[in-house]
Write a protein that holds these residues in place. Structure first.
Motif, short mmCIF file in Angstrom:
data_model
loop_
_atom_site.label_atom_id
_atom_site.label_comp_id
_atom_site.label_asym_id
_atom_site.label_seq_id
_atom_site.Cartn_x
_atom_site.Cartn_y
_atom_site.Cartn_z
N LEU A 1 2.36 -6.38 3.84
CA LEU A 1 2.91 -7.72 3.94
C LEU A 1 2.16 -8.53 4.98
O LEU A 1 1.51 -7.98 5.88
N SER A 2 2.27 -9.86 4.88
CA SER A 2 1.81 -10.72 5.95
C SER A 2 2.83 -10.67 7.09
O SER A 2 3.94 -10.14 6.94
N ALA A 3 2.46 -11.25 8.22
CA ALA A 3 3.38 -11.25 9.37
C ALA A 3 4.65 -12.02 9.05
O ALA A 3 5.76 -11.58 9.38
N GLU A 4 4.51 -13.19 8.38
CA GLU A 4 5.71 -13.95 8.07
C GLU A 4 6.56 -13.24 7.03
O GLU A 4 7.79 -13.35 7.04
N GLY A 5 5.92 -12.48 6.12
CA GLY A 5 6.69 -11.69 5.17
C GLY A 5 7.48 -10.60 5.85
O GLY A 5 8.67 -10.41 5.57
N ALA A 6 6.85 -9.90 6.79
CA ALA A 6 7.55 -8.83 7.52
C ALA A 6 8.69 -9.39 8.36
O ALA A 6 9.73 -8.74 8.53
N SER A 7 8.52 -10.62 8.88
CA SER A 7 9.55 -11.21 9.74
C SER A 7 10.87 -11.43 9.02
O SER A 7 11.91 -11.63 9.65
N LEU A 8 10.84 -11.39 7.67
CA LEU A 8 12.09 -11.54 6.93
C LEU A 8 13.07 -10.41 7.23
O LEU A 8 14.28 -10.57 7.05
N ALA A 9 12.57 -9.27 7.72
CA ALA A 9 13.47 -8.18 8.09
C ALA A 9 14.41 -8.60 9.22
O ALA A 9 15.53 -8.09 9.33
N VAL A 10 13.95 -9.53 10.07
CA VAL A 10 14.82 -10.10 11.10
C VAL A 10 15.60 -11.28 10.54
O VAL A 10 16.83 -11.37 10.67
N SER A 11 14.89 -12.21 9.88
CA SER A 11 15.51 -13.45 9.43
C SER A 11 16.60 -13.23 8.38
O SER A 11 17.58 -13.98 8.33
N MET A 12 16.44 -12.21 7.54
CA MET A 12 17.44 -11.97 6.50
C MET A 12 18.73 -11.41 7.07
O MET A 12 19.74 -11.35 6.36
N ALA A 13 18.72 -11.02 8.34
CA ALA A 13 19.97 -10.63 9.00
C ALA A 13 20.54 -11.78 9.82
O ALA A 13 21.75 -12.04 9.80
N GLY B 1 11.89 -18.41 13.39
CA GLY B 1 11.26 -17.12 13.60
C GLY B 1 10.32 -16.75 12.47
O GLY B 1 9.23 -16.20 12.69
N SER B 2 10.71 -17.06 11.23
CA SER B 2 9.82 -16.80 10.10
C SER B 2 8.71 -17.84 10.00
O SER B 2 7.57 -17.52 9.64
N ALA B 3 9.03 -19.10 10.33
CA ALA B 3 8.00 -20.15 10.28
C ALA B 3 6.87 -19.84 11.25
O ALA B 3 5.70 -20.14 10.97
N GLY B 4 7.20 -19.22 12.39
CA GLY B 4 6.16 -18.85 13.33
C GLY B 4 5.16 -17.86 12.75
O GLY B 4 4.00 -17.81 13.19
N TRP C 1 0.98 -17.53 12.79
CA TRP C 1 0.23 -16.32 13.10
C TRP C 1 -0.80 -16.01 12.00
O TRP C 1 -1.96 -15.71 12.28
N THR C 2 -0.38 -16.11 10.75
CA THR C 2 -1.26 -15.78 9.63
C THR C 2 -2.46 -16.71 9.57
O THR C 2 -3.58 -16.28 9.28
N HIS C 3 -2.24 -17.99 9.86
CA HIS C 3 -3.32 -18.97 9.71
C HIS C 3 -4.13 -19.20 10.98
O HIS C 3 -5.29 -19.63 10.89
N ALA C 4 -3.55 -18.92 12.15
CA ALA C 4 -4.28 -19.24 13.39
C ALA C 4 -4.14 -18.18 14.46
O ALA C 4 -4.53 -18.42 15.61
N GLY C 5 -3.58 -17.01 14.13
CA GLY C 5 -3.48 -15.96 15.12
C GLY C 5 -2.53 -16.31 16.25
O GLY C 5 -1.66 -17.17 16.12
N TRP C 6 -2.71 -15.61 17.37
CA TRP C 6 -1.80 -15.83 18.50
C TRP C 6 -1.90 -17.26 19.03
O TRP C 6 -0.92 -17.83 19.49
N GLY C 7 -3.08 -17.88 18.95
CA GLY C 7 -3.21 -19.27 19.37
C GLY C 7 -2.30 -20.18 18.56
O GLY C 7 -1.71 -21.13 19.10
#
Length: 402
Positions: free
Chosen positions: A52-64, A362-365, A369-375
């Protein structure tokens, strides 16, 4: 017709019932927030396992957290009918069982479905805890009882993340979730045995839509509207930093281990100190004069995480934690003050926007990350912080209550 019996006196500090209740509330706070946020340090592992992408994985938090936000608006009304304690017991038990099931989920979508159901279940604790304590404890002792619940919440948020990281470092993410779920089940049973039966609860009738209908006067208050926006923005920035710090620190140039990344969550201790200190300061000199300070601290911490040296990145995350918890303690108390007689409904809406900030932003962030990394994450969180600072400036201009 016999006259109604007077309500029994509330539990006083030092009584056996009070000690049982406060210990039970400590367990409730720990179980709830360890279960809710244990997946956060596991996001890189989930992304790798399910490709998964980072935003895809973040759904594990956001879906709760998203369903929890909505569930809070319903759970309070439900507890008026079935009782506070039974709903809290059912919520904790269900969330623990669902977390155990998530550890054995056959696929990503099954895991998300179980996280969603766990979020719905967990809404039964934060929405009801304050009412349960306020009903069962005498007025002079409510503050200390709620303090233990809040302490348990902070420790649970930190402990769940830390335990999950340490277990994942020696086993894998499934074992991490299984252990968090098992601990949650033990704590739920401890709560069931310790929490005194309700003696002062009065079953309510009325309309299920009371909270929605009562929102009108609250949202007409410009101060409350701004405070709800602050909870959304600040929680969004805070969760985004912690969601993607693991990706940043596990990758180059740092390449930390899972256990080392988990140790970052020990910085939550700073939040416990910060919330108490800023809450006291705001009570002494005024919320309007103080609120911008922790927001500015959060912005400075986010900016610091853009530095290259590891110690500055970790220091920046710690400063973000100090700023967030300081601002949250001031804002939540401010909501209670401006809510007046409807402070329960005002607090429920504050929590709604708080957890929606975690879910949506949290998911939008993750897109940043996917497009510009930590910056990109830093820029996104700085934008949220600047908007929160602008809201703080507007709060200064809101007419104070009489």
């Amino acid at each position: 017709m016999p006259s109604p019996q007077p309500a029994p006196p509330g539990l006083a500090t030092g009584s056996p019932g009070y000690r049982r209740l406060t210990l039970a509330m400590l367990f409730a706070g720990f179980a709830t927030f360890s279960t809710l946020y244990a997946v956060q340090p596991l996001l890189p592992a989930l992304a790798d396992h399910y490709r998964l992408s980072a935003e895809g994985a973040s759904l594990a938090v956001s879906m709760a957290t998203g369903p929890l936000a909505i569930g809070i608006l319903v759970a309070g009304a439900l507890s008026d009918r079935v009782g506070r304690r039974p709903l809290m017991v059912a919520a904790m038990m269900a969330a623990a069982v669902l977390t155990l099931a998530a550890a054995a989920a056959p696929g990503w979508y099954a895991l998300l479905a179980l996280r969603l159901l766990a979020g719905v279940a967990l809404a039964g604790v934060p929405a009801v805890a304050m009412a349960y304590v306020a009903e069962e404890v005498d007025t002079a002792s409510v503050g200390s009882a709620m303090g233990l619940y809040i302490a348990g919440s902070a420790l649970g948020g930190m402990g769940g993340r830390l335990v999950a990281s340490l277990v994942a470092a020696v086993a894998d993410w499934r074992w991490a979730l299984a252990i968090v779920g098992g601990v949650g089940l033990l704590l739920a049973e401890a709560f069931r045995r310790l929490a005194p039966p309700s003696r002062r609860f009065a079953r309510a009738g009325g309309d299920w839509l009371t909270l929605v209908r009562g929102a009108g006067p609250l949202f007409r208050d410009p101060g409350l509207r701004l405070l709800y926006a602050e909870s959304f923005l600040l929680m969004g920035a805070f969760v985004t930093v912690y969601n993607y710090a693991g990706f940043h620190l596990l990758g180059p140039p740092y390449r930390l281990g899972q256990a080392e990344v988990g140790a970052v969550f020990l910085l939550y201790v700073l939040g416990s100190v910060s919330s108490s200190w800023f809450g006291t300061l705001a009570g002494r000199v005024g919320r309007r004069k103080v609120f911008w300070v922790p927001v500015a601290i959060l912005i400075a911490g986010v900016a610091l995480t853009a530095a290259a040296p590891l110690w500055l990145v970790v220091a920046g995350i710690g400063i973000v934690t100090i700023g967030f918890f300081g601002a949250h303690s001031i804002a939540s108390a401010w909501v209670g003050r401006r809510g007046g007689a409807a402070r329960g409904q005002a607090a429920a809406w504050y929590l709604f926007f708080y957890y929606m900030g975690s879910s949506v932003l949290g998911s939008a962030g993750g897109v940043a990350w996917t497009h510009a990394g930590w910056g990109g994450v830093v820029a996104f969180c700085l934008l949220l912080g600047v908007l929160a600072m602008a809201g703080g400036a507007l709060l200064v201009r809101v007419r104070p209550l009489a």
